[in-house]
Design an enzyme around this catalytic site. Structure first.
Site, PDB file in Angstrom:
ATOM      1  N   LYS A 120       1.809   0.315  -9.236  1.00 55.49           N
ATOM      2  CA  LYS A 120       2.616   0.274  -8.013  1.00 55.49           C
ATOM      3  C   LYS A 120       4.075  -0.074  -8.336  1.00 55.49           C
ATOM      4  O   LYS A 120       4.997   0.591  -7.851  1.00 55.49           O
ATOM      5  CB  LYS A 120       2.041  -0.753  -7.034  1.00 55.49           C
ATOM      6  CG  LYS A 120       2.758  -0.746  -5.689  1.00 55.49           C
ATOM      7  CD  LYS A 120       2.137  -1.736  -4.722  1.00 55.49           C
ATOM      8  CE  LYS A 120       2.594  -3.141  -5.028  1.00 55.49           C
ATOM      9  NZ  LYS A 120       2.176  -4.124  -4.011  1.00 55.49           N
ATOM     10  N   ASP A 138       1.262   0.426  -1.183  1.00 56.51           N
ATOM     11  CA  ASP A 138       1.023  -0.997  -0.971  1.00 56.51           C
ATOM     12  C   ASP A 138       0.102  -1.149   0.239  1.00 56.51           C
ATOM     13  O   ASP A 138      -0.444  -0.164   0.748  1.00 56.51           O
ATOM     14  CB  ASP A 138       2.347  -1.747  -0.776  1.00 56.51           C
ATOM     15  CG  ASP A 138       3.017  -1.403   0.555  1.00 56.51           C
ATOM     16  OD1 ASP A 138       2.594  -0.424   1.214  1.00 56.51           O
ATOM     17  OD2 ASP A 138       3.954  -2.123   0.935  1.00 56.51           O
TER      18      ASP A 138
END
Length: 211
Positions: A120, A138
């Protein structure tokens, strides 16, 4: 959800916010990298408060190494998990100096090899600092993608893969920011603000609210 509906959703989000960006404050790829590492399980607002004091003092890998672990902790101690984050940042800074001439690398493999940097974080840096069409998923994006029916998936990787498949190229660079901001301010976790949502009529969420 069909292709036409997805394109209309993306078009509306784009029209509403043509040049979206992260709410983390930064002036270089390195500052962004550090801010994103700090942002895990923390708010952007909380990270900005810490980095507003840190970056004027140390905003390069060597400067943070010169600062030292204890002083770095003093700057970021208001952020959750600051002890482990500080140690990761020191390791990352050492690697950047020793392996990358003090520069943030522009490749996923090199980024993910840095301490405290997962998929991420690498996606955020590649997208926001370097303009790559990557999509960091997220909790906000995961929720919006599943709730609306735009790109459902059982885990963040599945949602990322689905988004990369269904989002047309012209929207890919910015879709990460549009979906995060939508999830942060409109399609919030407990009670989505459907009544003030610009894509309410296109969303496939069954339990819509009037707010």
């Amino acid at each position: 959800m069909n292709k036409q509906k997805r394109i209309e959703i993306l078009t509306r989000l784009r029209d509403n916010n043509p040049t979206p960006t992260t709410e983390l404050r930064y002036n270089s790829p390195f500052e962004l990298l550090i801010a994103v590492i700090l942002s895990a399980q923390a708010t952007d607002k909380g990270v900005n408060k810490a980095t507003d004091k840190l970056f004027p003092v140390a905003n390069t890998p060597q400067a943070i190494l010169d600062l030292g672990l204890d002083k770095l902790k003093d700057y970021i101690k208001t952020i959750g998990l600051y002890n482990s984050k500080a140690e990761n940042i020191m390791k990352t800074c050492r690697d950047l100096v020793e392996k990358h001439q003090g520069e943030v690398p522009e490749s996923r493999e090199a980024l993910e090899a840095l301490a405290g940097v997962g998929r991420k974080t690498a996606n955020v840096v590649l997208n926001t600092a370097f303009g790559h069409p990557t999509i960091a998923v997220d909790t906000h994006i995961f929720r919006v993608a599943n709730r609306t029916g735009f790109a459902p998936g059982k885990d963040v990787l599945k949602v990322e893969e689905k988004l990369l498949k269904v989002v047309p190229d012209e929207f890919k660079v910015n879709v990460h920011h549009w979906l995060i901001l939508h999830g942060r301010y409109t399609c919030i976790a407990r009670k989505p603000r459907c009544g003030s949502c610009i894509i309410e009529d296109l969303c496939e969420y069954k339990e819509k609210t009037d707010n």
